[in-house]
Design a protein around this motif. Sequence first.
Motif, PDB file in Angstrom:
ATOM      1  N   GLU A   1      -7.832   3.936 -11.964  1.00 39.23           N
ATOM      2  CA  GLU A   1      -8.124   4.363 -10.602  1.00 39.23           C
ATOM      3  C   GLU A   1      -6.806   4.623  -9.890  1.00 39.23           C
ATOM      4  O   GLU A   1      -5.748   4.221 -10.385  1.00 39.23           O
ATOM      5  CB  GLU A   1      -8.914   3.277  -9.859  1.00 39.23           C
ATOM      6  CG  GLU A   1      -8.159   1.961  -9.728  1.00 39.23           C
ATOM      7  CD  GLU A   1      -8.966   0.890  -9.021  1.00 39.23           C
ATOM      8  OE1 GLU A   1      -9.987   1.215  -8.393  1.00 39.23           O
ATOM      9  OE2 GLU A   1      -8.568  -0.282  -9.091  1.00 39.23           O
ATOM     10  N   PRO A   2      -6.815   5.315  -8.754  1.00 40.06           N
ATOM     11  CA  PRO A   2      -5.565   5.525  -8.022  1.00 40.06           C
ATOM     12  C   PRO A   2      -4.879   4.196  -7.697  1.00 40.06           C
ATOM     13  O   PRO A   2      -5.548   3.194  -7.425  1.00 40.06           O
ATOM     14  CB  PRO A   2      -6.022   6.254  -6.757  1.00 40.06           C
ATOM     15  CG  PRO A   2      -7.300   6.924  -7.141  1.00 40.06           C
ATOM     16  CD  PRO A   2      -7.963   5.987  -8.114  1.00 40.06           C
TER      17      PRO A   2
ATOM     18  N   LEU B   1      -3.321   3.321  -5.082  1.00 39.32           N
ATOM     19  CA  LEU B   1      -3.653   2.881  -3.733  1.00 39.32           C
ATOM     20  C   LEU B   1      -5.020   2.209  -3.701  1.00 39.32           C
ATOM     21  O   LEU B   1      -5.210   1.203  -3.005  1.00 39.32           O
ATOM     22  CB  LEU B   1      -3.611   4.074  -2.773  1.00 39.32           C
ATOM     23  CG  LEU B   1      -3.855   3.767  -1.297  1.00 39.32           C
ATOM     24  CD1 LEU B   1      -2.879   2.728  -0.775  1.00 39.32           C
ATOM     25  CD2 LEU B   1      -3.764   5.052  -0.466  1.00 39.32           C
ATOM     26  N   ALA B   2      -5.988   2.727  -4.449  1.00 42.67           N
ATOM     27  CA  ALA B   2      -7.324   2.131  -4.471  1.00 42.67           C
ATOM     28  C   ALA B   2      -7.286   0.714  -5.034  1.00 42.67           C
ATOM     29  O   ALA B   2      -8.062  -0.155  -4.617  1.00 42.67           O
ATOM     30  CB  ALA B   2      -8.275   3.004  -5.288  1.00 42.67           C
ATOM     31  N   SER B   3      -6.374   0.473  -5.965  1.00 41.63           N
ATOM     32  CA  SER B   3      -6.302  -0.868  -6.558  1.00 41.63           C
ATOM     33  C   SER B   3      -5.879  -1.917  -5.542  1.00 41.63           C
ATOM     34  O   SER B   3      -6.135  -3.112  -5.740  1.00 41.63           O
ATOM     35  CB  SER B   3      -5.333  -0.865  -7.747  1.00 41.63           C
ATOM     36  OG  SER B   3      -4.005  -0.647  -7.318  1.00 41.63           O
ATOM     37  N   CYS B   4      -5.248  -1.495  -4.446  1.00 41.45           N
ATOM     38  CA  CYS B   4      -4.840  -2.445  -3.404  1.00 41.45           C
ATOM     39  C   CYS B   4      -6.038  -3.023  -2.662  1.00 41.45           C
ATOM     40  O   CYS B   4      -5.909  -4.038  -1.965  1.00 41.45           O
ATOM     41  CB  CYS B   4      -3.904  -1.769  -2.399  1.00 41.45           C
ATOM     42  SG  CYS B   4      -2.315  -1.271  -3.075  1.00 41.45           S
ATOM     43  N   GLU B   5      -7.189  -2.371  -2.779  1.00 44.54           N
ATOM     44  CA  GLU B   5      -8.382  -2.842  -2.064  1.00 44.54           C
ATOM     45  C   GLU B   5      -9.187  -3.841  -2.882  1.00 44.54           C
ATOM     46  O   GLU B   5     -10.140  -4.424  -2.371  1.00 44.54           O
ATOM     47  CB  GLU B   5      -9.263  -1.639  -1.700  1.00 44.54           C
ATOM     48  CG  GLU B   5      -8.532  -0.539  -0.919  1.00 44.54           C
ATOM     49  CD  GLU B   5      -7.807  -1.072   0.300  1.00 44.54           C
ATOM     50  OE1 GLU B   5      -8.359  -1.970   0.978  1.00 44.54           O
ATOM     51  OE2 GLU B   5      -6.687  -0.605   0.565  1.00 44.54           O
ATOM     52  N   ARG B   6      -8.836  -4.033  -4.149  1.00 44.53           N
ATOM     53  CA  ARG B   6      -9.564  -5.020  -4.966  1.00 44.53           C
ATOM     54  C   ARG B   6      -9.179  -6.439  -4.549  1.00 44.53           C
ATOM     55  O   ARG B   6      -8.021  -6.707  -4.227  1.00 44.53           O
ATOM     56  CB  ARG B   6      -9.213  -4.841  -6.450  1.00 44.53           C
ATOM     57  CG  ARG B   6      -9.712  -3.552  -7.062  1.00 44.53           C
ATOM     58  CD  ARG B   6      -9.812  -3.698  -8.580  1.00 44.53           C
ATOM     59  NE  ARG B   6      -8.615  -4.296  -9.151  1.00 44.53           N
ATOM     60  CZ  ARG B   6      -7.644  -3.607  -9.737  1.00 44.53           C
ATOM     61  NH1 ARG B   6      -7.714  -2.301  -9.823  1.00 44.53           N
ATOM     62  NH2 ARG B   6      -6.599  -4.227 -10.244  1.00 44.53           N
TER      63      ARG B   6
ATOM     64  N   ARG C   1       0.829  -1.210   0.000  1.00 42.16           N
ATOM     65  CA  ARG C   1       0.000   0.000   0.000  1.00 42.16           C
ATOM     66  C   ARG C   1       0.865   1.263   0.000  1.00 42.16           C
ATOM     67  O   ARG C   1       0.556   2.241  -0.683  1.00 42.16           O
ATOM     68  CB  ARG C   1      -0.954  -0.012   1.191  1.00 42.16           C
ATOM     69  CG  ARG C   1      -2.157  -0.931   0.996  1.00 42.16           C
ATOM     70  CD  ARG C   1      -3.071  -0.932   2.215  1.00 42.16           C
ATOM     71  NE  ARG C   1      -4.290  -1.667   1.929  1.00 42.16           N
ATOM     72  CZ  ARG C   1      -4.391  -2.990   1.950  1.00 42.16           C
ATOM     73  NH1 ARG C   1      -3.313  -3.718   2.256  1.00 42.16           N
ATOM     74  NH2 ARG C   1      -5.534  -3.591   1.669  1.00 42.16           N
TER      75      ARG C   1
END
Length: 328
Positions: free
Chosen positions: A240-241, A243-248, A215
């Motif tokens: 997408e950002p 960092l946001a891709s880490c939540e997928r 992250r």
Amino acid sequence: MSELHDLTAVEQGAAVRRGEVSPRELAAHHLARSDDVGAFVTRTPELALARAEALLPLPDGSGPLYGVPTAIKDLNLTAGVRTTFGSAAFADYVPEVSDAVTLAIEAAGMVSLGKTNTPEFGSPCYTEPDVAPPAVTPWDRHRMAGGSSGGAAAAVAAGLVPVAQGSDGGGSIRIPASCCGLVGLKPTRGRVSGFPMYGEVTGLATAGTLARTVRDAAAMLGVLAGRGVGDPAWAPPPAEPFLASCERPPERLRIARFLEPVIADVEVDPECVAAYEAASSLLVALGHDVEDIAVPMPREAVPTFETCWAVLTALSVVPPSRSRCCVR
């Protein structure tokens, strides 16, 4: 309660946004930590504290790393701050301009604590310049931190900064990440602007991130990424950002592996083989496909790479009044 330096970069940024700690307090805390790993060539405490003080009040829409301490590799131009390129020949050189990496870090509200150690012109895969002590891994100070972003890796691993920028043409982020137990990310060509240094003729080198977590690496890439006028290549913008891709939820991956050394005709150490097999088994257990492949690079590519590297080093040795091309 964890020490401030034990928090991830993203956690430190969140603490700043919640008002639990100020950017100045974060900077002062990290500046007070002793550099006994050869991480820095130049530290800039007065400049860092003044910049941190100026970051309050927080602006609307501040990013995840706003107010977070970091450092800039000594190959990158920093206006008004000594930049040696790891060479005694430039021990007193102070640039008049900053490059795109430095400008991006400042625009994101991050606070640089100084310039991280690098070998001369970023050429070797170890960090032992004439202008600073050798960079070593904090896990065993008798062993090197790798290169050329060895100082950045040592700084992150030792908790001197939570995340740092590095650069990589032939392993200069990935080698230090391995030596220091970090996440090292060399992004695709054109993801991070090389402005104003367009002398890198091979297309191999680019700036990237060194972090303790995925992250943090993603958040730092979000800071660095961007195009500049004159860039020879532009990567397509992300959907997408980072960092946001880490939540997928992670998808099933097809992962290639090979064990044969590429550069030297040597036997791989049994401990390395055991770690290689353990990592492969873990990936399979997580549901990924791991396949053995042949070495994906011919032997004759090595001397070709060495020729390119020699050319880049030669291009680095120019009068300091000209733009620098050191980004390895």
